[in-house]
Design a protein around this motif. Structure first.
Motif, PDB file in Angstrom:
ATOM      1  N   VAL A 152      -9.092  13.659 -19.825  1.00 38.42           N
ATOM      2  CA  VAL A 152      -7.702  13.759 -19.360  1.00 38.42           C
ATOM      3  C   VAL A 152      -7.124  15.101 -19.793  1.00 38.42           C
ATOM      4  CG1 VAL A 152      -5.360  12.860 -19.701  1.00 38.42           C
ATOM      5  CG2 VAL A 152      -7.249  11.283 -19.251  1.00 38.42           C
ATOM      6  N   ARG A 153      -7.291  15.424 -21.041  1.00 41.62           N
ATOM      7  CA  ARG A 153      -6.753  16.676 -21.574  1.00 41.62           C
ATOM      8  C   ARG A 153      -7.314  17.877 -20.795  1.00 41.62           C
ATOM      9  NH1 ARG A 153      -7.161  17.045 -27.823  1.00 41.62           N
ATOM     10  NH2 ARG A 153      -5.111  16.089 -27.815  1.00 41.62           N
ATOM     11  N   ALA A 154      -8.600  17.863 -20.514  1.00 37.42           N
ATOM     12  CA  ALA A 154      -9.238  18.980 -19.809  1.00 37.42           C
ATOM     13  C   ALA A 154      -8.860  19.037 -18.329  1.00 37.42           C
ATOM     14  CB  ALA A 154     -10.758  18.872 -19.957  1.00 37.42           C
ATOM     15  N   SER A 155      -8.425  17.914 -17.766  1.00 37.51           N
ATOM     16  CA  SER A 155      -8.155  17.854 -16.326  1.00 37.51           C
ATOM     17  C   SER A 155      -6.685  17.981 -15.972  1.00 37.51           C
ATOM     18  CB  SER A 155      -8.681  16.514 -15.766  1.00 37.51           C
ATOM     19  OG  SER A 155     -10.074  16.412 -15.984  1.00 37.51           O
ATOM     20  N   LEU A 156      -5.806  17.946 -16.962  1.00 40.80           N
ATOM     21  CA  LEU A 156      -4.375  18.081 -16.679  1.00 40.80           C
ATOM     22  C   LEU A 156      -4.070  19.474 -16.104  1.00 40.80           C
ATOM     23  CD1 LEU A 156      -2.401  16.482 -19.634  1.00 40.80           C
ATOM     24  CD2 LEU A 156      -2.211  15.915 -17.217  1.00 40.80           C
ATOM     25  N   PRO A 157      -3.175  19.517 -15.144  1.00 45.73           N
ATOM     26  CA  PRO A 157      -2.774  20.827 -14.614  1.00 45.73           C
ATOM     27  C   PRO A 157      -2.159  21.688 -15.718  1.00 45.73           C
ATOM     28  CG  PRO A 157      -1.980  19.044 -13.206  1.00 45.73           C
ATOM     29  CD  PRO A 157      -2.526  18.414 -14.456  1.00 45.73           C
ATOM     30  N   ALA A 158      -2.299  22.994 -15.594  1.00 36.96           N
ATOM     31  CA  ALA A 158      -1.733  23.911 -16.582  1.00 36.96           C
ATOM     32  C   ALA A 158      -0.236  23.659 -16.729  1.00 36.96           C
ATOM     33  CB  ALA A 158      -1.994  25.349 -16.141  1.00 36.96           C
ATOM     34  N   GLY A 159       0.205  23.666 -17.973  1.00 33.08           N
ATOM     35  CA  GLY A 159       1.635  23.481 -18.238  1.00 33.08           C
ATOM     36  C   GLY A 159       2.059  22.034 -18.411  1.00 33.08           C
ATOM     37  N   LYS A 160       1.174  21.082 -18.134  1.00 33.15           N
ATOM     38  CA  LYS A 160       1.495  19.664 -18.303  1.00 33.15           C
ATOM     39  C   LYS A 160       1.025  19.223 -19.673  1.00 33.15           C
ATOM     40  CE  LYS A 160       3.125  19.000 -14.165  1.00 33.15           C
ATOM     41  NZ  LYS A 160       4.457  18.552 -13.881  1.00 33.15           N
ATOM     42  N   ALA A 161       1.860  18.507 -20.380  1.00 31.10           N
ATOM     43  CA  ALA A 161       1.518  18.031 -21.718  1.00 31.10           C
ATOM     44  C   ALA A 161       1.341  16.522 -21.690  1.00 31.10           C
ATOM     45  CB  ALA A 161       2.609  18.406 -22.710  1.00 31.10           C
ATOM     46  N   ILE A 162       0.529  16.027 -22.586  1.00 27.08           N
ATOM     47  CA  ILE A 162       0.338  14.581 -22.745  1.00 27.08           C
ATOM     48  C   ILE A 162       1.494  14.078 -23.606  1.00 27.08           C
ATOM     49  CG2 ILE A 162      -1.136  12.783 -23.687  1.00 27.08           C
ATOM     50  CD1 ILE A 162      -3.507  14.638 -23.103  1.00 27.08           C
ATOM     51  N   SER A 163       2.206  13.087 -23.087  1.00 28.60           N
ATOM     52  CA  SER A 163       3.325  12.554 -23.877  1.00 28.60           C
ATOM     53  C   SER A 163       3.095  11.099 -24.195  1.00 28.60           C
ATOM     54  CB  SER A 163       4.630  12.718 -23.132  1.00 28.60           C
ATOM     55  OG  SER A 163       4.569  12.155 -21.843  1.00 28.60           O
TER      56      SER A 163
ATOM     57  N   LEU B  31       0.811  -1.211   0.000  1.00 32.81           N
ATOM     58  CA  LEU B  31       0.000   0.000   0.000  1.00 32.81           C
ATOM     59  C   LEU B  31       0.852   1.272   0.000  1.00 32.81           C
ATOM     60  CD1 LEU B  31      -2.745   1.366   0.052  1.00 32.81           C
ATOM     61  CD2 LEU B  31      -2.736   1.109   2.548  1.00 32.81           C
ATOM     62  N   GLU B  32       1.861   1.331   0.836  1.00 35.17           N
ATOM     63  CA  GLU B  32       2.694   2.530   0.924  1.00 35.17           C
ATOM     64  C   GLU B  32       3.371   2.824  -0.410  1.00 35.17           C
ATOM     65  OE1 GLU B  32       2.862  -0.046   3.042  1.00 35.17           O
ATOM     66  OE2 GLU B  32       2.027   0.814   4.876  1.00 35.17           O
ATOM     67  N   GLN B  33       3.847   1.800  -1.088  1.00 28.70           N
ATOM     68  CA  GLN B  33       4.494   1.983  -2.380  1.00 28.70           C
ATOM     69  C   GLN B  33       3.481   2.423  -3.439  1.00 28.70           C
ATOM     70  OE1 GLN B  33       6.580  -1.474  -3.849  1.00 28.70           O
ATOM     71  NE2 GLN B  33       7.458  -0.362  -5.564  1.00 28.70           N
ATOM     72  N   PHE B  34       2.298   1.848  -3.388  1.00 26.62           N
ATOM     73  CA  PHE B  34       1.243   2.222  -4.328  1.00 26.62           C
ATOM     74  C   PHE B  34       0.876   3.696  -4.163  1.00 26.62           C
ATOM     75  CE2 PHE B  34      -3.361   2.260  -5.534  1.00 26.62           C
ATOM     76  CZ  PHE B  34      -3.183   1.997  -6.888  1.00 26.62           C
ATOM     77  N   ILE B  35       0.716   4.137  -2.935  1.00 27.59           N
ATOM     78  CA  ILE B  35       0.407   5.539  -2.666  1.00 27.59           C
ATOM     79  C   ILE B  35       1.544   6.434  -3.164  1.00 27.59           C
ATOM     80  CG2 ILE B  35       0.048   7.256  -0.835  1.00 27.59           C
ATOM     81  CD1 ILE B  35      -1.434   4.992   0.713  1.00 27.59           C
ATOM     82  N   ASN B  36       2.780   6.028  -2.934  1.00 27.05           N
ATOM     83  CA  ASN B  36       3.931   6.802  -3.398  1.00 27.05           C
ATOM     84  C   ASN B  36       3.949   6.905  -4.917  1.00 27.05           C
ATOM     85  OD1 ASN B  36       6.957   6.791  -4.412  1.00 27.05           O
ATOM     86  ND2 ASN B  36       6.890   7.854  -2.437  1.00 27.05           N
ATOM     87  N   LEU B  37       3.651   5.821  -5.610  1.00 22.65           N
ATOM     88  CA  LEU B  37       3.601   5.859  -7.074  1.00 22.65           C
ATOM     89  C   LEU B  37       2.525   6.825  -7.561  1.00 22.65           C
ATOM     90  CD1 LEU B  37       4.025   2.065  -7.876  1.00 22.65           C
ATOM     91  CD2 LEU B  37       5.640   3.890  -8.449  1.00 22.65           C
ATOM     92  N   MET B  38       1.381   6.787  -6.910  1.00 21.10           N
ATOM     93  CA  MET B  38       0.299   7.695  -7.295  1.00 21.10           C
ATOM     94  C   MET B  38       0.669   9.146  -7.012  1.00 21.10           C
ATOM     95  SD  MET B  38      -3.152   5.596  -6.355  1.00 21.10           S
ATOM     96  CE  MET B  38      -4.186   6.861  -7.053  1.00 21.10           C
ATOM     97  N   GLN B  39       1.399   9.382  -5.933  1.00 24.74           N
ATOM     98  CA  GLN B  39       1.818  10.741  -5.585  1.00 24.74           C
ATOM     99  C   GLN B  39       2.703  11.337  -6.678  1.00 24.74           C
ATOM    100  OE1 GLN B  39       0.889  12.837  -3.226  1.00 24.74           O
ATOM    101  NE2 GLN B  39       2.317  14.371  -3.922  1.00 24.74           N
ATOM    102  N   GLN B  40       3.430  10.494  -7.399  1.00 23.68           N
ATOM    103  CA  GLN B  40       4.344  10.959  -8.441  1.00 23.68           C
ATOM    104  C   GLN B  40       3.639  11.281  -9.769  1.00 23.68           C
ATOM    105  OE1 GLN B  40       7.999   8.559  -8.693  1.00 23.68           O
ATOM    106  NE2 GLN B  40       7.367   7.642  -6.746  1.00 23.68           N
ATOM    107  N   MET B  41       2.374  10.946  -9.888  1.00 21.54           N
ATOM    108  CA  MET B  41       1.637  11.155 -11.134  1.00 21.54           C
ATOM    109  C   MET B  41       1.025  12.552 -11.200  1.00 21.54           C
ATOM    110  SD  MET B  41      -0.294   7.517 -11.487  1.00 21.54           S
ATOM    111  CE  MET B  41       0.608   5.988 -11.308  1.00 21.54           C
ATOM    112  N   ASP B  42       0.901  13.057 -12.438  1.00 22.15           N
ATOM    113  CA  ASP B  42       0.266  14.365 -12.642  1.00 22.15           C
ATOM    114  C   ASP B  42      -1.248  14.249 -12.636  1.00 22.15           C
ATOM    115  OD1 ASP B  42       2.691  15.780 -12.961  1.00 22.15           O
ATOM    116  OD2 ASP B  42       2.821  15.113 -15.045  1.00 22.15           O
TER     117      ASP B  42
END
Length: 102
Positions: free
Chosen positions: A91-102, A6-17
């Motif tokens: 996804v496109r509409a919900s991305l934080p400003a300045g983040k691009a889809i790669s 669980l702790e690792q899963f939460i950490n992985l999610m924390q790293q996502m935009d």
């Protein structure tokens, strides 16, 4: 991808935009982490969810009647009727400003 403690899963999610998930534990963690979230919903009342202004809820184009079953009584899951373009636009509409889809 496998499973994680669980702790690792939460950490992985924390790293996502942004998190794309169905109604799962990942949805709850995403909301708790205040991550932008695209929630794919099929059988639950959409008015029961609050993404706190950080995302969108997307649903299939047809009503889902496959409640808590291993297989759908109609033969195919209603999630197969959720267009990928609909999820992508959320996804496109919900991305934080300045983040691009790669």
């Amino acid at each position: 991808m496998g499973t994680f403690p669980l702790e690792q899963f939460i950490n992985l999610m924390q790293q996502m935009d942004l998190i794309v998930t169905q109604v799962t534990m990942a949805m709850h963690i995403s909301i708790a982490l205040q991550k932008p979230t695209v929630l794919m919903n099929n059988i639950f009342n959409p008015y029961e969810f609050d993404l706190y202004g950080r995302g969108q809820l997307v649903q299939p184009d047809r009503k889902c009647v496959c409640f808590y079953r291993g297989t759908c009584k109609l033969g195919t899951s209603c999630m197969e009727d959720l267009p990928a373009d609909k999820v992508f636009e959320a996804v496109r509409a919900s991305l934080p400003a300045g983040k691009a889809i790669s």
